[in-house]
Scaffold this active site. Sequence first.
Site, PDB file in Angstrom:
ATOM      1  N   LYS A  53       9.330   3.213 100.250  1.00 48.21           N
ATOM      2  CA  LYS A  53      10.145   2.239 100.985  1.00 48.21           C
ATOM      3  C   LYS A  53      10.044   0.863 100.330  1.00 48.21           C
ATOM      4  O   LYS A  53      11.029   0.149 100.197  1.00 48.21           O
ATOM      5  CB  LYS A  53       9.707   2.196 102.459  1.00 48.21           C
ATOM      6  CG  LYS A  53      10.215   3.423 103.216  1.00 48.21           C
ATOM      7  CD  LYS A  53       9.557   3.650 104.556  1.00 48.21           C
ATOM      8  CE  LYS A  53      10.011   5.020 105.079  1.00 48.21           C
ATOM      9  NZ  LYS A  53       9.302   5.462 106.273  1.00 48.21           N
ATOM     10  N   GLN A  97       5.318   3.355 110.554  1.00 53.80           N
ATOM     11  CA  GLN A  97       5.263   4.691 109.948  1.00 53.80           C
ATOM     12  C   GLN A  97       4.562   5.673 110.889  1.00 53.80           C
ATOM     13  O   GLN A  97       3.435   5.429 111.315  1.00 53.80           O
ATOM     14  CB  GLN A  97       4.525   4.606 108.594  1.00 53.80           C
ATOM     15  CG  GLN A  97       4.531   5.885 107.800  1.00 53.80           C
ATOM     16  CD  GLN A  97       5.924   6.286 107.321  1.00 53.80           C
ATOM     17  OE1 GLN A  97       6.693   5.449 106.852  1.00 53.80           O
ATOM     18  NE2 GLN A  97       6.246   7.553 107.451  1.00 53.80           N
ATOM     19  N   ASP A 120      14.862   2.213 112.368  1.00 55.87           N
ATOM     20  CA  ASP A 120      14.705   3.677 112.420  1.00 55.87           C
ATOM     21  C   ASP A 120      15.619   4.277 113.494  1.00 55.87           C
ATOM     22  O   ASP A 120      15.808   5.490 113.548  1.00 55.87           O
ATOM     23  CB  ASP A 120      13.249   4.030 112.778  1.00 55.87           C
ATOM     24  CG  ASP A 120      12.455   4.528 111.585  1.00 55.87           C
ATOM     25  OD1 ASP A 120      13.085   4.982 110.615  1.00 55.87           O
ATOM     26  OD2 ASP A 120      11.214   4.458 111.633  1.00 55.87           O
TER      27      ASP A 120
END
Length: 284
Positions: A53, A97, A120
């Site tokens: 990322k 995460q 997300d």
Amino acid sequence: MAIIIDGKTVSASVKNSVAEECRTLFEKTGKKPGLAVIIVGDDPASRVYVNNKKKACELVGFVSREYALPASTSQEELSALVKELNSDREINGILCQLPLPKHLDEKAVIELIAPEKDVDAFHASNVGKIMIGDFDFLPCTPAGVMEMLDYYNIEIAGKECVVVGRSNIVGKPMSMLLLHRNGTVTICHSKTKNLKEVCRRADILVAAVGIPKFVSGDMIKEGAVVIDVGINRTADGKLCGDVDFAEAEKVASYITPVPGGVGPMTIAVLMKNTLTAFKLQNLL
Ligand code: NAD
């Protein structure tokens, strides 16, 4: 033999257009989109994802900040960081995460992220928006699949779409996105009866199960488009999908490989979502 849907090519195309728009907006505003990634503990797979990322942020020209917290981090400490980032004007997207260490409440963390920074698209408010088809962000992996279908001009409207798996991260939103595009969608799961027969109806078959080679060649209709979301490790440490690729490529018209299929798309859509968040927050 099936045509291979190349996730590296499609993701490069998405990232290129994000980078181009990022440059144009920087010339106009002097600002760059910022993504904060929180990682708790030292799960090796999570570490690989977070590094990827970071690299993608550098490639497209975003500011990227990483918060690597020890596994012993308390819920209160994690919440305090999320709240701080919620009000940080340099940060447009926040990603925590997953999975988190067992003692931490993932749902509570997701719900604490400001919906406009939830790149997300896991926050209940963003999930609800997806249900009604009025969304700012789409969940990265299912949206990545849609990008691939579009890149290869694969028609969805009126097609029988079967999604195997009903997780909140992949299966459910995947089904919703196919439905928004007028697919006739069936969702299968661990309690589905006659799975083989249901899968054989599919013009577009999406596997998101998490079991290596779960979808065998005889579960696939001749000429179907097969999308393999699975990322599994074989006993010898190699990556493999949920589809038996060798069998499936003989029957399918299009197929995604693992690795090099859906995987690279997830990060490309994360970049796209962060740019969207930046534009929304700066009224651009
Ligand atoms: P999950 O474990 O949350 O969900 C798995 C789903 O499979 C469940 O809904 C379950 O009902 C279904 N299932 C299990 N056994 C079944 C059976 N025998 N028959 C039919 N359905 C069955 O997993 P997930 O988070 O949705 O992930 C699925 C796979 O996708 C995993 O391999 C994961 O690593 C991968 N994944 C990949 C990406 C990516 O970027 N490509 C992103 C997320 C997840």
